[in-house]
Enzyme design. Structure first.
Site, PDB file in Angstrom:
ATOM      1  N   CYS A   1       3.916   3.002  -7.532  1.00  0.00           N
ATOM      2  CA  CYS A   1       4.922   3.727  -6.756  1.00  0.00           C
ATOM      3  C   CYS A   1       6.275   3.036  -6.716  1.00  0.00           C
ATOM      4  O   CYS A   1       7.229   3.584  -6.194  1.00  0.00           O
ATOM      5  CB  CYS A   1       4.421   3.915  -5.329  1.00  0.00           C
ATOM      6  SG  CYS A   1       4.241   2.351  -4.481  1.00  0.00           S
TER       7      CYS A   1
ATOM      8  N   CYS B   1      -1.651  -0.079  -1.594  1.00  0.00           N
ATOM      9  CA  CYS B   1      -0.713  -0.698  -0.655  1.00  0.00           C
ATOM     10  C   CYS B   1      -1.315  -1.996  -0.098  1.00  0.00           C
ATOM     11  O   CYS B   1      -0.594  -2.982   0.095  1.00  0.00           O
ATOM     12  CB  CYS B   1      -0.382   0.244   0.495  1.00  0.00           C
ATOM     13  SG  CYS B   1      -0.100   1.952  -0.017  1.00  0.00           S
TER      14      CYS B   1
ATOM     15  N   CYS C   1       6.141   2.192   1.578  1.00  0.00           N
ATOM     16  CA  CYS C   1       5.562   3.198   2.459  1.00  0.00           C
ATOM     17  C   CYS C   1       5.037   2.563   3.751  1.00  0.00           C
ATOM     18  O   CYS C   1       4.946   1.338   3.873  1.00  0.00           O
ATOM     19  CB  CYS C   1       4.429   3.896   1.737  1.00  0.00           C
ATOM     20  SG  CYS C   1       3.022   2.819   1.506  1.00  0.00           S
TER      21      CYS C   1
ATOM     22  N   ASP D   1       7.046   0.357  -5.028  1.00  0.00           N
ATOM     23  CA  ASP D   1       7.318  -0.359  -3.789  1.00  0.00           C
ATOM     24  C   ASP D   1       7.303  -1.869  -4.028  1.00  0.00           C
ATOM     25  O   ASP D   1       6.608  -2.352  -4.913  1.00  0.00           O
ATOM     26  CB  ASP D   1       6.273   0.004  -2.725  1.00  0.00           C
ATOM     27  CG  ASP D   1       6.425   1.446  -2.281  1.00  0.00           C
ATOM     28  OD1 ASP D   1       7.357   2.099  -2.755  1.00  0.00           O
ATOM     29  OD2 ASP D   1       5.620   1.899  -1.468  1.00  0.00           O
TER      30      ASP D   1
HETATM   31 FE1  FES Z   1       2.798   2.409  -2.888  1.00  0.00          FE
HETATM   32 FE2  FES Z   1       2.167   2.310  -0.411  1.00  0.00          FE
HETATM   33  S1  FES Z   1       2.406   4.044  -1.583  1.00  0.00           S
HETATM   34  S2  FES Z   1       2.709   0.661  -1.650  1.00  0.00           S
HETATM   35 FE1  FES Z   2       5.432   4.057  -2.145  1.00  0.00          FE
HETATM   36 FE2  FES Z   2       5.650   6.295  -1.011  1.00  0.00          FE
HETATM   37  S1  FES Z   2       4.844   5.899  -2.895  1.00  0.00           S
HETATM   38  S2  FES Z   2       6.694   4.607  -0.566  1.00  0.00           S
END
Ligand code: FES
Ligand code: FES
Length: 127
Positions: A37, A106, A63, A39
């Site tokens: 994602c 995550c 997230c 992040d």
């Molecule tokens: Fe990617 Fe949470 S959705 S770290």
């Molecule tokens: Fe990581 Fe939503 S996918 S913040």
């Protein structure tokens, strides 16, 4: 998707947000990213001469589950030895926060951040 109460609590009242001076030799920094994602999580540990983690801070661009996971681990690692902190598993984080399957990565980010910080510490203190 519904977040668990624990995720919401850590998200709304994150523990130990911030940063230490990374040039301080007692500070170990782990920076990791989630390919899934994009992040990013930065975790810093303050480790004393006995190898005990005295303090921890994080900054997470991600997230709610990633923020909650990092907030939780900053609480968990305090007072632990490096060896104990290395044993922390993402499954324990996911279980504590009741993360759903799509949010497991995550918690993996948080485990990876601990490992990266410890690797940084060992590199700084090698030899
Ligand atoms: Fe990617 Fe949470 S959705 S770290
Ligand atoms: Fe990581 Fe939503 S996918 S913040």
């Amino acid at each position: 998707m519904a977040y668990s109460e624990k995720v919401i609590d850590h998200y709304e009242n994150p523990r130990n947000v911030g940063a230490f001076d990374k040039n301080d030799p007692s500070i170990a920094t782990g920076m990791v990213g989630a390919p899934a994602c994009g992040d990013v999580m930065k975790l810093q540990l303050k480790i004393n001469d006995d190898g005990i983690i005295e303090d921890a801070k994080f900054k997470t661009y991600g997230c709610g589950s990633a923020i909650a996971s990092s907030s939780l681990v900053t609480e968990w690692v305090k007072g632990k030895s490096i060896a104990e902190a290395e044993q922390l598993k993402n499954t324990q984080i996911a279980e504590e926060l009741a993360l759903p399957p799509v949010k497991i990565h995550c918690s993996i980010l948080a485990e990876d951040a601990i490992k990266a910080a410890i690797a940084d510490y060992k590199k700084k203190h090698a030899g």
